[in-house]
Scaffold this active site. Structure first.
Site, PDB file in Angstrom:
ATOM      1  CB  ALA A 276      -0.917   0.000   1.217  1.00 50.12           C
ATOM      2  CG  MET A 277       2.078   5.375  -1.867  1.00 52.20           C
ATOM      3  SD  MET A 277       3.590   5.500  -0.866  1.00 52.20           S
ATOM      4  CE  MET A 277       3.646   7.267  -0.592  1.00 52.20           C
ATOM      5  CG  HIS A 311       2.009   0.869   8.000  1.00 48.95           C
ATOM      6  ND1 HIS A 311       3.138   0.409   8.634  1.00 48.95           N
ATOM      7  CD2 HIS A 311       2.463   1.654   6.976  1.00 48.95           C
ATOM      8  CE1 HIS A 311       4.208   0.893   8.035  1.00 48.95           C
ATOM      9  NE2 HIS A 311       3.829   1.645   7.016  1.00 48.95           N
ATOM     10  CD  GLU A 312       0.231   2.216   3.903  1.00 48.88           C
ATOM     11  OE1 GLU A 312       0.666   3.362   3.689  1.00 48.88           O
ATOM     12  OE2 GLU A 312       0.958   1.203   3.913  1.00 48.88           O
TER      13      GLU A 312
END
Length: 889
Positions: A276-277, A311-312
């Site tokens: 993911a980003m 987290h993202e």
């Protein structure tokens, strides 16, 4: 106006861009052509010229520049006399005949490029629409690929605001960091205007253009959160949406700082290089990391999704709002987001035992950092492309582990208060590690930088040797390296330990190489009365005496005990006196010491035998991982004992396997579901006939009816591995059936699960066939990593030969992005001989791009470490007899 002497050459081979011009605002318009897979665009960049210059130097890569001009604040227009694209340094140099004066101005550039297939920059992805494959466009800019989409000052410290406009086909959805302000329809095309963003770094700019369904919800303070899914699959986004909404509320409270943007979108992208980003306001994910399917998502998938989403979302504060000044401080982003994702997931799902599972993260950091080719958490980054190497276990795992160690030392409340101050002080700014230490020192009264510099500015970590003599604990620290070499380095180590009870935790700071502690005043046992030593002779421990260092495994160090203390600890494990975290730590440390040839394999196996009744998921997972690794090393070191070793390992796992069974019990907990998967897969891999027969039988039922309850989702991986372990060139039926499951599966989780198992056949021909299939158009480039991670031990040599024969195809398919790292890691590191290390070194010497040099060195070092371990095991005279005895238990 004086202009310093300037020339083209002075801008080349530099780490950073020159600072005589600073961007303040980008007005970016992009027009992708999804049929031709090209794009064109214009960017107007508001600049502050801070010193007179005849050159403007910014980043651009693989772009065609068609028009450039600079207009100053007096409306004077300057056209460069030369436009130089330097592909090696990834810079665009604009040369002006007349110096640009100090002051504000606007740089206008028209450009065009190709929507590439390598999942970086502005790239092409594909999706299915009514059975027809169609193109979509996606951005992935971290670390340094915004320059592949538009000319920009592509460094994290050079923050600016972004006003983005796109021309897209009218039936598609266009998403960016900010909400849509206005759409203008023009036949089959539409122009989408997005609201201007707050200041942010270029690597966080994002754009997604495709066909989606979405669902949405609101946070407590009215932030709209949307999850964009493939058409017809919006229900698969519900779990992620729920986690994101709760995480936004949780982080707002934890950081004492509201989320800074008016909306948060999360998008499932069919082709995506990483998990993911965290693009500001527009988080992009692999479909498998965002979509949850009750029928096809195993418990491990659900947990992974929660960790990735938290987290993202955490990055929206740590990374996006407060950003590292340069990639040297990447760990401030990734270490913190990793640590806080466990904190958030533990808060949302307390029954999952996330902090015990976090120790596996710590273990991954300890493993990488015990290599001579490791690097400090704060690592100098000199070339844009070498930044990729820093996205590793040191930044993520060691980074998060030392944060947890520091939080444990300072206390949760002080730590949270400090982070709130840090957010408040540095919102919309850039920071270095020292800025965080300064805030923590101020809030805690502890000189944090003095302690933490030893952990972030140099590589490695200590192992603490502990001895007991005359009512004293004596300890010594030295660097732990798998190679067996030791440096004289010292760390400031926050030590925790217990005597006879995990409820009584002692703490001290070890600041020198040697230490001594009189424990005569700590003699009481857990009941507070009787001595932990026999009164007649204080050197004789009673049966309740034990010493455990690094309580809860919150410290980033390893421990080696003397023989007396080791024996007492083993008794404590057998009597279930220790927490799961501490049992994990003893197992993990002993295995690492064994691999470093500090402890014999006989001793490690004897310790493993103590864990026969283990039922904790994290401890059992670690035990299984060690069993698997020992079985692999034994095939080279003591091949005659491999089958007996596997019988021993099966014996260790039968107790939990019988407890769990094949089918979930109504109302059983999440960890039992995860445990069932790892135990059954392990039994299949170790060749347990009864488990394999049951797996094959249930797989046949599943082929006939995919809604059968006989093969629950958490058991499918075991069945798939069993099928492939029994597939060979003369019996291909199972392999063909599993390939059909892959081809017909609609759920990405099911496709991913099959991929992880396909290369586990012991037959070299099948392995080779699977690897070729992996590079075919039937497998998305992003999914290659799943196949590589499952190559059987018997298939290693075949995979290595295949890699050498197909290296050009691999480069063509993957480009020079992070996917290459997986090929090298998963195909090279299973070997355990110096000959293979030499062979790999020779092959890759002229083939691996420079930005992967450190990764390659680390992988080859791991092969040499195992080669040394093999030689050490061969010297153990009593090993075969010991294994034979354990196999018969």
């Amino acid at each position: 106006m004086e202009v310093e002497e300037q020339s083209l050459e002075q801008f080349k081979a530099q780490t950073r861009l020159p600072k005589f011009a600073v961007p303040k605002r980008y007005d970016l318009t992009l027009t992708p052509d999804l049929s031709a897979c090209t794009f064109s665009g214009t960017v107007l960049i508001d600049l502050a010229i801070v010193q007179p210059t005849k050159f403007l130097v910014l980043n651009a890569l693989e772009l065609a520049i068609t028009q450039v001009s600079f207009t100053d604040s007096h409306d004077r227009k300057y056209v460069p006399s030369d436009v130089v694209m330097d592909g090696d340094d990834e810079i665009l140099i604009l040369v002006f005949d007349e110096a640009l004066s100090v002051g504000d101005g606007v740089l206008g550039i028209s450009f065009s490029g190709v929507l590439n297939e390598h999942m970086r920059g502005f790239y092409k992805s594909t999706y299915m629409d009514g059975g027809v494959k169609k193109n979509m466009a996606v951005t992935q800019f971290e670390a340094v690929d915004a320059r592949m989409c538009f000319p920009c000052w592509d460094e994290p410290a050079l923050k600016a605001t972004f006003k983005i406009t796109v021309d897209v086909p009218s039936e598609l959805t266009a998403l960016s960091n900010m909400p849509v302000v206005h759409e203008k329809l023009n036949g089959h095309q539409k122009t989408v205007y997005f609201e201007e963003s707050p200041i942010m770094s270029t690597y966080l700019v994002a754009l997604v253009i495709g066909l989606f369904d979405h669902i949405k919800d609101l946070t407590a303070d009215g932030i709209e959160v949307r999850v964009y899914c493939p058409v017809g699959k919006s229900d698969k986004g519900k779990f992620a949406l729920n986690v994101a909404v709760k995480a936004l509320d949780l982080f707002k409270k934890y950081f004492s700082m509201p989320y800074a943007l008016p909306k948060l979108d999360m998008v499932a992208v069919p082709d995506f290089s990483d998990a993911a980003m965290e693009n500001y306001g527009l988080i992009t994910y692999r479909e498998a990391e965002l979509l949850h399917d009750d029928l096809h998502s195993a418990a491990v998938n659900k947990q992974r999704l929660a960790i990735v989403v938290t987290h993202e979302v955490a990055h929206q504060w740590f990374g996006n709002l407060v950003t590292m000044e340069w990639w040297t401080h990447l760990w401030l982003n990734e270490g913190f987001a990793t640590w806080v994702s466990y904190l958030a997931t533990d808060s949302l799902f307390p029954e999952w035992g996330m902090w015990t599972q976090f120790i596996e993260v710590t273990s991954g950091g300890l493993r990488m950092d015990a290599l001579e080719s490791s690097h400090p958490i704060e690592v100098e980054v000199h070339h844009a492309r070498s930044i990729l190497e820093v996205f590793d276990a040191i930044s993520y795992k060691k980074g998060s582990a030392v944060i947890r160690m520091l939080m444990d030392y300072l206390g949760d409340d002080v730590f949270q208060k400090s982070l709130s101050s840090y957010m408040k002080n540095y919102a919309y700014k850039n920071t270095k590690t020292e800025d965080l230490w300064s805030v923590l020192s101020e809030e805690s009264g502890v000189q944090v930088n003095t302690m933490m510099d030893t952990w972030t500015k140099k590589k490695g970590y200590p192992f603490i040797s502990v001895k007991y003599e005359d009512c004293n604990l004596e300890f010594e620290q030295s660097q732990f390296l798998y190679s067996g070499l030791h440096s004289g380095d010292c760390w400031v180590v926050p030590i925790t330990f217990s005597l006879g009870s995990c409820n009584n935790i002692e703490k001290f700071l070890l600041e020198s190489k040697h230490g001594k502690l009189d424990i005569s005043g700590l003699y009481c046992s857990s009941d507070g009365n009787s001595s932990l030593f026999e009164k007649k002779n204080q050197e004789n421990f009673n049966e309740n005496f034990w010493v455990k260092f690094n309580i809860g495994q919150t410290g980033f160090y390893r421990v080696k005990y003397d023989n007396k203390l080791t024996a007492q600890l083993w008794k404590a494990i057998e009597k279930n006196c220790l927490s799961a975290a501490d049992k994990f730590g003893i197992l993990d440390d002993t295995y690492a010491l064994c691999e470093a040839c500090e402890v014999s394999l006989s001793s490690l196996l004897s310790l493993m035998n103590v864990y026969r009744k283990e039922l904790d998921y994290a401890v059992l997972s670690k035990l299984i991982n060690i069993c698997s690794n020992v079985a692999k090393i034994a095939s080279d070191a003591v091949p005659v004992s491999v089958n007996e070793l596997k019988q021993f390992f099966i014996g260790l796992l039968l107790f939990p396997a019988e407890n769990l069974g094949w089918e979930p019990i109504q109302g059983e907990n999440h960890l039992s579901s995860m445990m069932r998967e790892v135990v059954l897969v392990a039994l299949v891999n170790f060749g347990h006939a009864r488990t394999i027969d049951e797996a094959m039988k249930r797989f046949q039922e599943y082929l006939g009816d995919q809604s059968t309850t006989l093969l629950p989702v958490d058991c499918r991986k075991a069945a798939y591995v069993a099928v492939m372990r029994n597939s060979n060139t003369s019996n291909r039926n199972g392999f063909k059936s599993l390939l059909n499951v892959y081809k017909e599966a609609q759920a990405v989780q099911e496709k991913t699960r099959v991929m992880r198992c396909l290369a586990s056949s012991p037959d070299p021909t099948i392995v080779s066939e699977v690897l070729n299939f992996m590079l075919s158009d039937e497998v998305r480039g992003q999914d290659i990593i799943y196949v590589l991670s499952g190559i059987s031990l018997e298939g290693c040599e075949t995979a290595w030969m295949w890699l050498k024969e197909n290296w050009d195809r691999i480069l063509e398919k993957c480009g020079s992005d992070m996917l290459l790292h997986y090929f090298v890691r998963d195909i090279v590191t299973p070997f355990s001989s110096h000959e293979k290390a030499d062979e790999a070194e020779a092959f890759f010497a002229s083939r691996v791009p420079a930005e992967f040099a450190m990764n390659l060195k680390q992988n080859i070092e791991q092969v040499r470490i195992k080669a040394r371990w093999v030689e050490s095991i061969k010297q153990e005279e009593s090993l075969e007899a010991l294994v034979r005895g354990f196999a018969c238990i």
